[in-house]
Design an enzyme around this catalytic site. Structure first.
Site, PDB file in Angstrom:
ATOM      1  CD  GLN A 198      39.268  33.717  35.397  1.00 26.83           C
ATOM      2  OE1 GLN A 198      38.533  34.361  34.669  1.00 26.83           O
ATOM      3  NE2 GLN A 198      40.133  34.288  36.212  1.00 26.83           N
TER       4      GLN A 198
ATOM      5  NE  ARG B 192      31.507  39.879  32.937  1.00 27.83           N
ATOM      6  CZ  ARG B 192      32.806  39.980  32.739  1.00 27.83           C
ATOM      7  NH1 ARG B 192      33.631  40.206  33.748  1.00 27.83           N
ATOM      8  NH2 ARG B 192      33.310  39.862  31.524  1.00 27.83           N
TER       9      ARG B 192
ATOM     10  CG  HIS C 208      36.031  35.547  30.902  1.00 28.06           C
ATOM     11  ND1 HIS C 208      35.324  36.505  31.585  1.00 28.06           N
ATOM     12  CD2 HIS C 208      37.284  35.617  31.384  1.00 28.06           C
ATOM     13  CE1 HIS C 208      36.113  37.112  32.451  1.00 28.06           C
ATOM     14  NE2 HIS C 208      37.308  36.580  32.349  1.00 28.06           N
TER      15      HIS C 208
ATOM     16  CG  ASN D 104      36.461  39.459  30.125  1.00 24.12           C
ATOM     17  OD1 ASN D 104      35.833  40.292  30.775  1.00 24.12           O
ATOM     18  ND2 ASN D 104      37.717  39.114  30.448  1.00 24.12           N
ATOM     19  CD  GLU D 105      40.113  42.145  31.118  1.00 22.85           C
ATOM     20  OE1 GLU D 105      41.105  41.409  30.876  1.00 22.85           O
ATOM     21  OE2 GLU D 105      39.901  42.625  32.245  1.00 22.85           O
TER      22      GLU D 105
ATOM     23  CG  ASN E 256      36.574  43.901  32.841  1.00 27.43           C
ATOM     24  OD1 ASN E 256      35.370  44.107  33.011  1.00 27.43           O
ATOM     25  ND2 ASN E 256      37.040  42.768  32.358  1.00 27.43           N
TER      26      ASN E 256
ATOM     27  CE1 TYR F 157      40.278  43.695  39.065  1.00 28.55           C
ATOM     28  CE2 TYR F 157      40.324  44.045  36.690  1.00 28.55           C
ATOM     29  CZ  TYR F 157      39.919  43.302  37.782  1.00 28.55           C
ATOM     30  OH  TYR F 157      39.153  42.192  37.608  1.00 28.55           O
TER      31      TYR F 157
ATOM     32  CD  GLU G 297      36.946  41.032  35.022  1.00 25.91           C
ATOM     33  OE1 GLU G 297      38.116  41.269  35.411  1.00 25.91           O
ATOM     34  OE2 GLU G 297      36.670  40.170  34.171  1.00 25.91           O
TER      35      GLU G 297
ATOM     36  CD1 TRP H  29      38.594  39.397  39.505  1.00 31.06           C
ATOM     37  CD2 TRP H  29      36.858  38.837  38.204  1.00 31.06           C
ATOM     38  NE1 TRP H  29      38.888  38.186  38.955  1.00 31.06           N
ATOM     39  CE2 TRP H  29      37.830  37.803  38.156  1.00 31.06           C
ATOM     40  CE3 TRP H  29      35.682  38.680  37.482  1.00 31.06           C
ATOM     41  CZ2 TRP H  29      37.657  36.646  37.389  1.00 31.06           C
ATOM     42  CZ3 TRP H  29      35.515  37.539  36.723  1.00 31.06           C
ATOM     43  CH2 TRP H  29      36.496  36.542  36.679  1.00 31.06           C
TER      44      TRP H  29
ATOM     45  CG  PHE I 264      41.198  39.642  42.172  1.00 33.84           C
ATOM     46  CD1 PHE I 264      41.312  41.006  41.940  1.00 33.84           C
ATOM     47  CD2 PHE I 264      42.211  38.821  41.724  1.00 33.84           C
ATOM     48  CE1 PHE I 264      42.405  41.537  41.282  1.00 33.84           C
ATOM     49  CE2 PHE I 264      43.322  39.337  41.066  1.00 33.84           C
ATOM     50  CZ  PHE I 264      43.420  40.705  40.845  1.00 33.84           C
TER      51      PHE I 264
END
Length: 511
Positions: free
Chosen positions: A47, A102, A146, A191-192, A333, A335, A401, A444, A460
């Site tokens: 990313q 991170r 990730h 990740n996630e 994470n 949101y 995040e 994030w 973000f």
């Protein structure tokens, strides 16, 4: 007005705006947090790095995803070009006042063939980045995977669908520990894990786009009824193998920690009815317990085993023993929060996927939300932390995040993001005061990056990255000014931040 959403649309919610409509509470500062509490910000390899075709890097499943015929969001070939601009970016981190950064290591950059030889150029890049961070007093917090599994392993044996992934993932982690572990003390394996599986193997909306009708969209092969459970099983075994390796071979000398990252959306019962309360609990069991129960107790939640039956694999006694306690911390994470309504009709389906096994539906009210946006609830993070405290014995937690989506080309005066951060960090402080074992918080994202769900369409970042210029200049947003003031122990009202930013930005904030 209310919108009723199937839980299968949960991943899509991440793509919406999270603008706050209420003014967040002020009156706290960084000094109110424990002295050793870590504040940072983050990105991930595909990313942010760019240089996708340089210096021996090979494609990942993320690359393949962005080149699929149904994807319209561009690709990460250039992204924010941190591969070439890492020194500049580290200086921005210093200017902001971050304790930690991170980031993730690109497996196909470090080991292009997925296994075997290490790429010298990839090794050099990550050594340079880590050294730059450490030399400037910034802790590197590293995620091993990730969303960018080497495509060669996906092609060779189906990636996480095959037990071979345990061996290859562990060997890759071994290289990372050996080469970087003298300077890196915080490692996250995946990740996630829950979102990676739900989006990639049930709904088919994220890499590697595997799913089956009628559950997924634009499927590139797959079976939504069985594959999510198989992938989770192999992912857990790979994680446990990596943790075992680290504890046996490295932890005594490197003194580092290894954890696992989960996405938590904080399911809230739509009503006080017994059915909706149970639906919310069930959603947590399926979404969080799916991984936390094996990591804590060595087996899946009973409700998952009873519902999925033979579709969910079983752990052997040795596997269960290896899994139990296989983490030094849990990363989450978060949101936004969602409301949950009981949906028993999904259990009557002749064919069920992982999502329908939950027998829960998401209800999200748009009352009071800005046009095209979603309201946020800062207390949601408090509830997530309280859930981990009450259900899983209050493990050490890093919030890896947390942030707000805006359109990529929206104003750099991101007052709503400032209010979002004020609210959530304030909620985090309340959770800590109530006994949460939270150890760190990362926004994030540090820069505007290439996002998983809509590429360059959303933002973000604390820093705006201008894609209209070849050198991709970075500009601090209002949120960067607020976060920087906070990190430096200052606390000033939002209007003071706006005034200070306008006076120092030479007109940038009129963008």
């Amino acid at each position: 007005m209310a919108i009723v959403l199937s839980l299968s649309l949960l991943v899509l919610l991440l793509n919406f705006d999270l603008r706050e409509i209420a003014v967040a509470a002020e009156g706290y500062s960084r000094h109110d947090f424990p002295a050793d509490f870590v504040f940072g910000s983050g990105t991930s390899a595909y990313q942010v790095e760019g240089a996708a075709n340089e210096d021996g890097r090979m494609p990942s499943i993320f690359d393949t995803f962005t080149r699929s015929e149904n994807w319209q969001g561009g690709n990460g070939d250039v992204a924010s070009d941190e591969y070439h601009k890492y020194k500049e970016d580290v200086q921005l981190m210093v200017d902001t006042g971050l304790d930690a950064y991170r980031f993730s290591i690109s497996w196909p950059r470090l080991i292009p063939n997925g296994s075997g030889s290490v790429n010298r150029k990839g090794l050099e890049y990550y050594n340079n980045l880590i050294n730059e961070l450490v030399n400037h007093g910034i802790q590197p917090h590293v995620t091993l995977l990730h969303s960018d599994l080497p495509q060669v392993l996906e092609d060779k044996y189906g990636g996480f669908l095959d037990r071979q992934i345990v061996e290859d993932f562990t060997a890759y982690a071994d290289v990372c520990f050996k080469e970087f572990g003298d300077r890196v003390s915080h490692w996250t394996t995946v990740n996630e894990g829950n979102i990676f599986i739900m989006g990639g193997y049930d709904l088919g909306q994220t890499p590697p786009q595997r799913c089956s009708a009628p559950f997924g969209f634009n499927c590139q092969g797959g079976n939504s009824t069985t594959e999510p459970y198989i992938v989770a099983h192999n992912m857990l075994l790979a994680h446990a193998s990596i943790v075992s390796l680290y504890k046996k071979k490295y932890q005594a000398t490197q003194h580092g920690l290894v954890g696992f990252n989960l996405y938590s959306f904080n399911p809230v019962p739509l009503t006080n009815s017994t059915e909706d309360v149970m639906a919310a609990r069930r959603a947590n069991d399926f979404f969080i317990g799916w991984f936390m129960d094996p990591l804590m107790y060595g087996d899946y939640p009973e409700i998952m085993k009873n519902t999925a039956g033979k579709r969910i694999p079983s752990f052997t006694k040795d596997e269960s023993k290896l899994l139990k306690g296989s983490f030094d911390f849990i990363a989450i994470n978060h949101y936004f929060s969602v409301h949950v309504k009981d949906n028993p009709s999904s259990l009557k389906m002749e064919l069920r996927d992982y999502v329908s096994d939950m027998a829960a539906a998401m209800i999200f009210s748009t009352d009071g939300a800005p046009p095209g946006g979603l309201p946020f609830m800062p207390w949601g993070l408090q509830e997530v932390l309280e859930y981990f405290k009450q259900v899983y014995g209050n493990p050490p937690i890093y919030i890896q995040e947390n942030g707000q989506r805006t359109d990529r080309n929206s104003s750099i005066n991101d007052t709503s993001r400032v209010e979002y951060l004020q609210g959530f960090i304030g909620g985090l402080l309340d959770a800590i005061r109530n006994g949460s074992n939270a150890r760190g918080y990362f926004t994030w994202s540090f820069l505007d990056v290439f996002e998983l769900l809509d590429g360059n369409a959303s933002s973000f970042g604390l820093y705006f990255v201008d894609l209209n210029y070849p050198n991709l200049p970075r500009y601090p947003k209002l949120s960067q000014h607020w976060y920087s003031k906070f990190l430096k122990g200052k606390s000033i009202p939002l209007d003071g931040i706006v005034e200070a930013a306008n006076s120092s930005s030479s007109g940038l904030y009129s963008r």
